[in-house]
Scaffold this motif. Structure first.
Motif, PDB file in Angstrom:
ATOM      1  N   ASN A  59      75.743  34.127  43.937  1.00  0.00           N
ATOM      2  CA  ASN A  59      76.158  34.762  45.175  1.00  0.00           C
ATOM      3  C   ASN A  59      75.829  36.245  45.063  1.00  0.00           C
ATOM      4  O   ASN A  59      76.246  36.906  44.109  1.00  0.00           O
ATOM      5  N   ARG A  60      75.064  36.756  46.005  1.00  0.00           N
ATOM      6  CA  ARG A  60      74.604  38.149  45.942  1.00  0.00           C
ATOM      7  C   ARG A  60      75.740  39.148  46.096  1.00  0.00           C
ATOM      8  O   ARG A  60      75.646  40.262  45.574  1.00  0.00           O
ATOM      9  N   GLU A  61      76.795  38.783  46.804  1.00  0.00           N
ATOM     10  CA  GLU A  61      77.916  39.703  47.018  1.00  0.00           C
ATOM     11  C   GLU A  61      78.829  39.781  45.801  1.00  0.00           C
ATOM     12  O   GLU A  61      79.216  40.864  45.377  1.00  0.00           O
ATOM     13  N   ARG A 117      71.285  30.863  52.764  1.00  0.00           N
ATOM     14  CA  ARG A 117      71.207  32.033  53.652  1.00  0.00           C
ATOM     15  C   ARG A 117      72.584  32.366  54.215  1.00  0.00           C
ATOM     16  O   ARG A 117      73.005  33.531  54.196  1.00  0.00           O
ATOM     17  N   GLU A 118      73.317  31.356  54.693  1.00  0.00           N
ATOM     18  CA  GLU A 118      74.643  31.571  55.280  1.00  0.00           C
ATOM     19  C   GLU A 118      75.639  32.129  54.266  1.00  0.00           C
ATOM     20  O   GLU A 118      76.492  32.944  54.606  1.00  0.00           O
ATOM     21  N   GLN A 119      75.537  31.669  53.021  1.00  0.00           N
ATOM     22  CA  GLN A 119      76.491  32.053  51.980  1.00  0.00           C
ATOM     23  C   GLN A 119      76.009  33.213  51.110  1.00  0.00           C
ATOM     24  O   GLN A 119      76.661  33.560  50.125  1.00  0.00           O
ATOM     25  N   ASN A 120      74.858  33.779  51.467  1.00  0.00           N
ATOM     26  CA  ASN A 120      74.280  34.912  50.733  1.00  0.00           C
ATOM     27  C   ASN A 120      74.062  34.565  49.259  1.00  0.00           C
ATOM     28  O   ASN A 120      74.432  35.311  48.359  1.00  0.00           O
TER      29      ASN A 120
END
Length: 112
Positions: A74-76, A98-101
């Motif tokens: 997860n990028r975040e 894409r939706e979940q980054n």
């Protein structure tokens, strides 16, 4: 093996997705459970005295049963996940990422 069914299920939300926790499965050493998708793909979890085989071989049994195995991040949050993706559902998986980054760091089913 012991199965504790949750009735009603415990529902919770993660990033806008509602998950229904429906059961707890207790495995003794050297016991295994197989999860099957509607399309017939299979995924095994086996208990050992030291923990679990969390997946079958990623470049053998899982691949032969129609799964790709992704090490994703997860990028975040920076949290990493091992995700099993049905090869026929790659478009849905990419949309989910894409939706979940999320980003795939490595496909674990590819031979090195």
């Amino acid at each position: 093996m012991k199965i504790d069914r949750l009735d009603p299920p415990r529902d919770f939300s993660v990033k806008g997705v509602t998950i229904s926790h429906t059961a707890d499965i207790h495995l003794a050493e050297d016991q295994m459970v197989t999860f099957k998708t509607p399309s017939g793909a299979e995924y095994d979890v086996a208990a050992k005295d030291w923990g679990f085989y969390a997946t079958p071989s990623t470049n053998g049994r899982l691949k032969n049963h129609g799964f790709r195995t992704a090490l994703s991040r997860n990028r975040e949050t920076g949290l990493r996940y091992v995700l099993l993706v049905e090869v026929t559902k790659m478009d849905a998986f990419e949309a989910y990422c894409r939706e979940q980054n999320m980003v795939v760091e490595n496909w674990l089913d590819e031979d090195i």
